[in-house]
Design an enzyme around this catalytic site. Structure first.
Site, short mmCIF file in Angstrom:
data_model
loop_
_atom_site.label_atom_id
_atom_site.label_comp_id
_atom_site.label_asym_id
_atom_site.label_seq_id
_atom_site.Cartn_x
_atom_site.Cartn_y
_atom_site.Cartn_z
N GLN A 1 0.81 -1.21 0.00
CA GLN A 1 0.00 0.00 0.00
C GLN A 1 0.85 1.27 0.00
O GLN A 1 0.48 2.27 -0.62
CB GLN A 1 -0.94 -0.01 1.21
CG GLN A 1 -1.97 1.10 1.21
CD GLN A 1 -3.06 0.86 2.23
OE1 GLN A 1 -3.29 -0.28 2.64
NE2 GLN A 1 -3.73 1.90 2.64
N TYR B 1 1.11 -18.86 8.11
CA TYR B 1 0.19 -18.80 9.26
C TYR B 1 0.81 -19.65 10.36
O TYR B 1 1.02 -20.85 10.18
CB TYR B 1 -1.19 -19.32 8.86
CG TYR B 1 -1.88 -18.41 7.87
CD1 TYR B 1 -2.70 -17.37 8.30
CD2 TYR B 1 -1.70 -18.57 6.49
CE1 TYR B 1 -3.32 -16.53 7.40
CE2 TYR B 1 -2.32 -17.73 5.59
CZ TYR B 1 -3.13 -16.71 6.05
OH TYR B 1 -3.74 -15.87 5.15
#
Length: 489
Positions: free
Chosen positions: A121, A224
Site C-alpha cells: 500500500q 500462518y
C-alpha cells in the site's frame, strides 16, 4: 440549503486505497474532485499488499497498471510463492495451500488479460495521488473534516488544516466517505452495521533482519503460525530483509498493547523463525483488531460510503484493499454519469445494492479462509470457501441498473466458463482491433460499450446514435466487431 454552484463536484474524505481510487477514477471522467486526508502523507507502512487481476483490470482503466506492475510484479520480482500453515517459519508444515505461484494463479490466468501483483500500500498510494492530481483532482493532506451538512442539493463541509489550524468551508454536490472502519461520517448519519464483529486482536510488527537462512532468496510467501506458544502470521514486504509479523493477543485475559515492548516482540520473532540469536531491528509496533462488518446502507442522500467505511473485511485472502478499489471504481463512474446528465439520481442507489453483494462474498470468503488457516473452531459456523477465482472474477451484480435474468439465484459463476449474462463481468476474449491484439475486458471502463458480430454492418467503427432514452445526454459509445475464431484444422 441551496447549492447553486458548488465549489467541487465531489468531496472525498479519506486518502486510503478506496478514497484515492475514487478520486482518480472521478478525475479521469472530468469531475471536479477535492480529497482531504488527516494524515500528513500517504501510508508509511506496507499495510494491504497485493492486487488481484480484477484490481489490475481497474488500474488499467485508470492508467496506472504499468506503474503498479513496475513497482512489484509478483511474477518477475518475487520468485516462487507459498502459503502454508506452519509451527514456525521453516519448520513443520501443518497444511499447504499453495506451493508455487503457478498453483496460486492457475485458476484465474485464462480468465483475464492482467496478472496478479504484490505491490504494498505504501507504494501504491503515491501512484494514485500522482495520477489523480494529473487529471485535475486536488489532494490535501493534513486536513480533516470537522463537520458537514447534507441536503437535497448537496453538502457543505467544514475543513481544518492541521498544520496551521485554519478552517474553511467547501460545498460539493456529493460527499464520498472513505474515512475508514471507524468512519465518523457513517456514524454521524446513524448508519448501522451487521456482521460477525470483532474476531481477534493482534499486534502488528514491522522489522528488518537477514532471514536468508530461513526464507531463501528468490522465494516469498505467507505463513500462518500455529506455534505452541502463540498464533500469528509472518510475511514479506517489497523491501529486502523487511518483514511483517502479527501475533494474536488476548485482552480478555488482561493483555494490553503496551505489554508488547520491542524486547517481547523480539522474543516472539525469534520463536516464529526459530532463530534464538536473531537481533531484529523493530521499526513499528501497532495494535490492530480483525473484524467483519457490512454497512446496512451505503448511501444517505448525497453521501456515499467507500472502502472500510462501508465494510470491514478480515485480511485473510488479501481482498480488503482490492474491494475498496472496486468500490472506488463503481461509485466514480456512477457519480460521473449523474454529474454529466447521462443518468438520474436513482443510478446511485444501485451502487450500494451491487457493492454490498460483492462485499458479502468477500467477507464470507475471508472468514472461510480465516477459519481454515487460523481459527479451526469456527469451521462449520462460517460459509464454505467458494474459491478466489469466483469471488474476484465471477461475481454478479444485481440492482435496478442491471437487466438481470432471475432464473439463477447464484451470486457467482466460474469465470473460466463465463455465461455472459447480465450482471456478470465481461468475459475475457482475445480480439484484434485496428490491428492490435487486446482483450474484450480492455474495451470497458471509460464509456458505454457495444459489441457487434460481423453481421453488425455499419455499427463497428461508427458509433450509432444513442437510443432515445439517452437522447438528451452527452453519451459516448465504443463499439467493436467480434469475429468467430478460425475453424480448427
Amino acid at each position: 440549503m441551496a447549492l447553486t454552484k458548488p465549489d467541487v463536484d465531489v468531496l472525498v474524505v479519506g486518502g486510503g486505497l478506496g478514497g484515492l481510487s475514487t478520486a482518480l477514477f472521478l478525475a479521469r471522467r472530468g469531475a471536479r474532485v477535492l480529497l482531504v486526508e488527516r494524515h500528513a502523507s500517504t501510508s508509511v507502512l506496507p499495510k494491504a499488499a497485493g492486487q488481484n487481476p480484477r484490481t489490475m483490470e481497474l488500474f488499467r482503466f485508470g492508467g496506472v497498471a504499468d506503474e503498479i506492475l513496475a513497482t512489484d510484479d509478483i511474477r518477475g520480482a518475487q520468485g516462487d510463492f507459498t502459503i502454508k500453515v506452519v509451527e514456525r517459519v521453516g519448520g513443520r508444515v501443518l497444511h499447504s495451500f499453495a506451493e508455487s505461484f503457478e498453483e496460486l494463479v492457475g485458476a484465474t490466468e485464462q480468465c483475464t488479460p492482467m496478472p496478479w501483483a504484490l505491490a504494498p500500500q505504501d507504494r501504491v498510494e503515491p501512484v494514485l495521488v500522482a495520477h489523480a492530481a494529473k487529471h485535475g483532482a486536488e489532494i490535501r493532506f493534513a486536513t480533516e473534516l470537522t463537520s458537514f451538512q447534507a441536503g437535497d442539493d448537496g453538502v457543505t463541509a467544514r475543513l481544518r488544516d492541521l498544520g496551521t489550524g485554519a478552517e474553511s468551508t467547501v460545498s460539493a454536490r456529493y460527499l464520498v466517505a472513505a474515512d475508514g472502519p471507524r468512519s465518523a461520517i457513517r456514524e454521524s448519519l446513524g448508519i448501522t452495521r451487521h456482521g460477525h464483529g470483532t474476531l481477534a486482536h493482534f499486534m502488528g510488527v514491522i522489522f528488518e533482519a537477514d532471514l536468508t537462512a530461513v526464507v531463501p532468496p528468490g522465494s516469498t510467501g505467507w505463513y500462518y503460525l500455529q506455534h505452541p506458544d502463540f498464533t500469528g502470521t509472518f510475511g514479506p514486504t517489497d523491501r529486502p530483509n523487511r518483514h511483517t509479523f502479527y501475533v494474536a493477543t488476548t485482552p480478555e485475559r488482561g493483555e494490553r498493547p503496551e505489554d508488547y515492548t520491542p524486547q517481547r516482540c523480539t522474543e516472539l520473532i525469534r520463536l516464529a523463525v526459530d532463530a534464538p540469536g536473531l537481533v531484529p531491528d523493530i521499526l513499528d509496533i501497532q495494535a490492530w483488531d480483525m473484524a467483519a462488518y457490512i454497512a446496512d446502507r451505503w448511501r444517505e442522500g448525497p453521501v456515499l460510503l467507500v472502502g472500510d467505511a462501508a465494510k470491514v473485511t478480515p485480511p485473510t485472502g488479501g481482498m480488503g484493499g482490492n474491494t475498496a478499489i472496486g468500490d472506488g471504481f463503481d461509485v466514480a463512474w456512477k457519480l460521473a454519469a449523474v454529474l454529466r446528465g447521462e443518468a438520474g439520481e436513482r443510478l446511485l442507489d444501485s451502487y450500494g445494492a451491487e457493492r454490498s453483494l460483492v462485499s458479502r462474498l468477500v467477507v464470507d470468503e475471508s472468514l472461510a479462509i480465516y477459519a481454515q488457516r487460523m481459527a479451526p473452531h469456527l469451521l462449520g459456523s462460517v460459509p464454505e470457501e467458494r474459491g478466489t477465482a469466483q469471488v474476484v472474477l465471477g461475481f454478479r451484480y444485481r440492482s435496478t441498473a442491471v437487466a438481470a435474468e432471475d432464473d439463477d439465484p447464484e451470486p457467482t459463476e466460474d469465470p473460466r466458463r463465463p455465461s455472459g449474462r447480465p450482471g456478470f463481468r465481461a468475459p475475457h476474449v482475445w480480439i484484434e482491433q485496428d490491428g492490435t491484439r487486446r482483450s474484450t475486458v480492455e474495451l470497458f471502463g471509460d464509456c458505454w460499450v457495444l459489441l457487434a458480430a460481423p453481421e453488425g454492418g455499419a455499427w463497428p467503427g461508427r458509433p450509432p446514435a444513442p437510443p432515445r432514452i439517452w437522447a438528451s445526454a452527452s453519451t459516448s459509445i465504443s463499439s467493436a466487431a467480434m469475429s468467430p475464431p478460425p475453424p480448427a484444422n
